[in-house]
Design an enzyme around this catalytic site. Structure first.
Site, PDB file in Angstrom:
ATOM      1  N   ASP A 208       0.822  -1.204   0.000  1.00  0.00           N
ATOM      2  CA  ASP A 208       0.000   0.000   0.000  1.00  0.00           C
ATOM      3  C   ASP A 208       0.865   1.267   0.000  1.00  0.00           C
ATOM      4  O   ASP A 208       1.839   1.349   0.752  1.00  0.00           O
ATOM      5  CB  ASP A 208      -0.882  -0.031   1.262  1.00  0.00           C
ATOM      6  CG  ASP A 208      -1.949   1.041   1.265  1.00  0.00           C
ATOM      7  OD1 ASP A 208      -2.836   0.999   0.393  1.00  0.00           O
ATOM      8  OD2 ASP A 208      -1.902   1.926   2.141  1.00  0.00           O
ATOM      9  N   GLU A 272       2.105  -0.209  -4.741  1.00  0.00           N
ATOM     10  CA  GLU A 272       1.128   0.816  -5.148  1.00  0.00           C
ATOM     11  C   GLU A 272       1.843   2.155  -5.161  1.00  0.00           C
ATOM     12  O   GLU A 272       2.251   2.675  -4.124  1.00  0.00           O
ATOM     13  CB  GLU A 272      -0.059   0.881  -4.175  1.00  0.00           C
ATOM     14  CG  GLU A 272      -1.154   1.791  -4.738  1.00  0.00           C
ATOM     15  CD  GLU A 272      -2.058   2.419  -3.685  1.00  0.00           C
ATOM     16  OE1 GLU A 272      -3.133   2.915  -4.064  1.00  0.00           O
ATOM     17  OE2 GLU A 272      -1.704   2.452  -2.489  1.00  0.00           O
TER      18      GLU A 272
HETATM   19  C1  NOJ Z   1      -4.456   3.013  -0.884  1.00  0.00           C
HETATM   20  C2  NOJ Z   1      -5.605   2.091  -0.700  1.00  0.00           C
HETATM   21  O1  NOJ Z   1      -5.843   1.421  -1.906  1.00  0.00           O
HETATM   22  C3  NOJ Z   1      -6.766   2.935  -0.249  1.00  0.00           C
HETATM   23  O2  NOJ Z   1      -7.972   2.223  -0.261  1.00  0.00           O
HETATM   24  C4  NOJ Z   1      -6.440   3.474   1.126  1.00  0.00           C
HETATM   25  O3  NOJ Z   1      -7.467   4.348   1.541  1.00  0.00           O
HETATM   26  C5  NOJ Z   1      -5.118   4.220   1.124  1.00  0.00           C
HETATM   27  N1  NOJ Z   1      -4.088   3.544   0.393  1.00  0.00           N
HETATM   28  C6  NOJ Z   1      -4.614   4.416   2.519  1.00  0.00           C
HETATM   29  O4  NOJ Z   1      -4.152   3.188   3.029  1.00  0.00           O
END
Ligand code: NOJ
Length: 528
Positions: A208, A272
Site C-alpha cells: 500500500d 502501489e
Molecule cells: C491506498 C488504498 O488502496 C486505499 O484504499 C487506502 O485508503 C489508502 N491507500 C490508505 O491506506
C-alpha cells in the site's frame, strides 16, 4: 525481459500471469452480517480459477477498527474477527494453492491504525520506547501544525495530541498515523511482519502507498500547486514533493525484495505507486539491488479513453520500463471508478481486450469481469471516509466496492443473507455471475476467452509490443515472440472504421463474423 527469439522462455509465473483483486468485504458473506469474509473467499475461489487468473490479491483482512476499511491495521499478524481467523486464512491459502492460484496479501507499511498497540504505546508519553516509531513534532511557533502538509483525505496531515503536547503525522485519516521508517526498530518489526506471512506460505504482497513510506528529512513545507482549483481534491492543493517519493525509500523496497527473494517459489512484490514514468521506473531498483517486481501502473485508469492518447501513453510507458523490469497494467480497483461506468458497457469489452493483450502483467478487479457499471450510492448510505470528508466532488469509492452479485434469483444476489454493507448494483437481477454463465455473449465469457487465449499464446503473455498504424479512433499493435505474432485492433469509437487488417481472427469482442478491412462499432479483434 523475455528473449524475443526464444519461443518458450523460462519466465517467472507473474510475468505471463494475471492478478485478480478481491475486496473481501464485498466478495462473499457466509455469516449473514452483510460483510464478506474469508470463508466466503474460500467458497468462491473457483470462480477466479475458472476465469483463468493466476493470482489473487486480497485487500486487507487484518484486525482493524475499519476507519478506512482495513487500511488502518491494528495488528499486522492476525485476522479481523469480521473476516474469520488465522485458521480461516490458512484454508483460503490452501484452497488457492489447490486451484493453482497464488495468493498475495495487502501489506500496509506507511501507517497503522491509531489503535495499534505500537501507537498506543507511542502516544502514551514522550519517553515511550516506541515514541519514535511514529512521526511526532512540536507545534510551529504559532502553535499550529509543524508544516503545511495536507492529508490525502483532506485537512491538515497533523493531529494534535494534547496529552503529550505534540502533533503526529497522518498522510491519510487521523486514525492512520504514519510509521517512522527511519527508526531501525520499527523497520525490523515490519520486516518480521513480512516473514510471518511468507512463512505461512503467502506468495507475495501488494504494498500500500509504497511511495509515501519515507518523508524528507526536516519535513519541509510542500510547494503550492498552481494548477489546483476548487472542486478537485484538497490533497492536490500542494505538490507532495517532500512527503512522498524520497530517495531513501528505494533502499527499503530493496530490503523487502531481498527478504522475499530468500524464500522459494518466486514470491511477488507489487508496489502501489502513483508517479510519472521516469520516477515510477526507479521503483524497479537496479539489477544489483532490485526493488519491487511490479510498480503498479495506473495509466489506463487515469488517461482519457481516446485511441491517440492511449497509443502514446502505452508506447511511452513500455519504453520507460528498464530491461531488468517488467510492465504491468491496471484497469480498476477498490479506489478507482468502474471501467464500465467510465466508458460504457460496449467499450468495457474493448477495454478488457486491451488490458489482457498489452505487454505486462494485468490486474483485474472483482466485478469488472461481469461489467458492473455505475452504482448510485444515496448520501445516507455513503461509507467511504474520503467521500464523507469531501462530499460531492466525485471522489467517492463506495461505487466500486459494492458486493459481488453471484446470482439473480437469491436474496441480495447470493452475496449475503443479511443486509449488504453497501447497496448492490441496481441491475443485479440480470447482471450476476450466474446470469452471465448462461449467456455465451456475456462479459464473463469474454473475459474467460481472453484469459484462455492469453494463456495459450506465449506472444500475448511475454512477447514484445509494436505499435501499428491505425485510423483515428483505432488502437492497433502487434505482440511478437519468436515466430509467433498476433495483432490487436481495437475500435474505441461507436462508428464503423476501415482498417487494413487481414488474417485469422482468434477472438472478437462482438458476436458474429469480423469483416477483413473493417472494424464494426466498438469492435476489438485479435488476429493471428
Ligand atoms: C491506498 C488504498 O488502496 C486505499 O484504499 C487506502 O485508503 C489508502 N491507500 C490508505 O491506506
Amino acid at each position: 525481459m523475455a528473449d524475443p527469439l526464444d519461443p518458450a522462455p523460462l519466465a517467472p509465473w507473474w510475468r505471463g500471469g494475471t492478478i485478480y483483486q478481491i475486496y473481501p468485504r464485498s466478495f462473499q458473506d457466509t455469516d449473514g452480517d452483510g460483510v464478506g469474509d474469508l470463508a466466503g473467499v474460500e467458497a468462491r475461489l473457483d470462480h477466479v480459477a475458472r476465469l483463468g487468473a493466476d493470482a489473487v490479491w486480497l485487500s486487507p483482512i487484518f484486525p482493524s477498527p475499519m476507519a478506512d476499511f482495513g487500511y488502518d491495521v491494528a495488528d499486522y499478524c492476525d485476522v479481523d474477527p469480521m473476516f474469520g481467523d488465522l485458521a480461516a486464512f490458512d484454508r483460503v491459502l490452501a484452497r488457492a494453492h489447490d486451484l493453482g492460484l497464488r495468493l498475495l496479501l495487502d501489506f500496509v507499511p506507511n501507517h497503522s491504525s491509531d489503535r495499534h498497540p505500537w501507537f498506543l504505546d507511542s502516544r502514551s508519553s514522550r519517553t515511550s520506547p516506541r515514541r519514535d516509531w511514529y512521526i511526532w513534532r512540536d507545534p510551529a511557533p504559532d502553535g499550529g501544525p509543524p508544516n503545511n502538509w495536507i492529508s490525502d483525505f483532506g485537512g491538515s496531515a497533523w493531529e494534535w495530541d494534547a496529552a503529550t503536547g505534540q502533533y503526529y503525522l497522518h498522510a491519510f485519516l487521523a486514525q492512520q498515523p504514519d510509521l517512522n521508517w527511519r527508526n531501525p526498530d520499527l523497520r525490523a518489526a515490519m520486516l518480521d511482519v513480512l516473514r510471518f506471512w511468507l512463512d505461512r506460505g503467502v506468495d507475495g504482497f501488494r504494498i500500500d502507498v509504497l511511495w509515501h513510506i519515507v518523508k524528507a528529512d526536516g519535513l519541509p513545507d510542500n510547494p503550492v500547486n498552481p494548477d489546483w482549483r476548487p472542486g478537485i481534491t484538497e490533497r492536490d492543493r500542494l505538490i507532495q514533493r517532500h512527503s512522498t517519493d524520497q530517495p531513501e525509500a528505494h533502499a527499503i523496497a530493496a530490503e523487502f525484495r531481498r527478504l522475499t527473494g530468500g524464500y522459494d517459489g518466486e514470491r511477488l512484490l507489487v508496489g502501489e505507486i502513483f508517479l510519472p514514468n521516469d520516477r515510477l521506473a526507479r521503483w524497479y531498483g537496479t539489477p544489483g539491488a532490485p526493488g519491487v517486481h511490479l510498480p503498479f501502473n495506473f495509466q489506463l485508469i487515469e488517461q482519457p479513453w481516446d485511441a491517440a492518447v492511449l497509443a502514446r501513453v502505452i508506447a511511452e510507458y513500455d519504453a520507460s520500463v528498464p530491461a531488468h523490469g517488467w510492465p504491468n497494467w491496471v484497469m480498476g480497483s477498490h479506489d478507482a471508478p468502474r471501467i464500465a461506468a467510465r466508458v460504457g458497457e460496449c467499450q468495457a469489452r474493448v477495454a478488457a481486450m486491451l488490458l489482457l493483450t498489452l505487454r505486462g502483467t494485468p490486474t483485474l478487479y472483482q466485478g469488472d469481469e461481469i461489467g458492473i457499471g455505475e452504482v448510485p450510492i444515496p448520501p445516507s448510505q455513503v461509507r467511504d471516509p474520503q467521500e464523507l470528508r469531501q462530499p460531492g466532488i466525485g471522489i467517492g469509492r463506495d461505487r466500486s466496492r459494492t458486493p459481488m452479485p453471484w446470482t439473480g434469483d437469491a436474496a441480495n444476489a447470493g452475496f449475503s443473507t443479511g443486509e449488504p454493507w453497501l447497496p448492490l448494483n441496481p441491475d443485479w437481477r440480470t447482471r450476476s455471475v450466474s446470469a452471465q454463465e448462461g449467456d455465451p455473449g456475456s462479459m464473463l465469457h469474454l473475459y474467460r476467452a481472453l484469459l484462455g487465449l492469453r494463456r495459450a499464446t506465449p506472444a500475448l503473455m511475454l512477447g514484445s509490443y509494436e505499435p501499428l498504424d491505425g485510423p483515428p479512433g483505432v488502437l492497433a499493435y502487434r505482440r511478437r515472440l519468436g515466430d509467433e505474432a498476433v495483432s490487436v485492433f481495437l475500435n474505441l469509437t461507436a462508428g464503423q472504421v476501415t482498417v487494413p487488417w487481414s488474417g485469422t481472427v482468434l477472438l472478437s469482442t462482438l458476436d458474429g463474423a469480423a469483416e477483413p478491412g473493417t472494424l464494426h462499432p466498438n469492435e476489438g479483434i485479435i488476429v493471428a
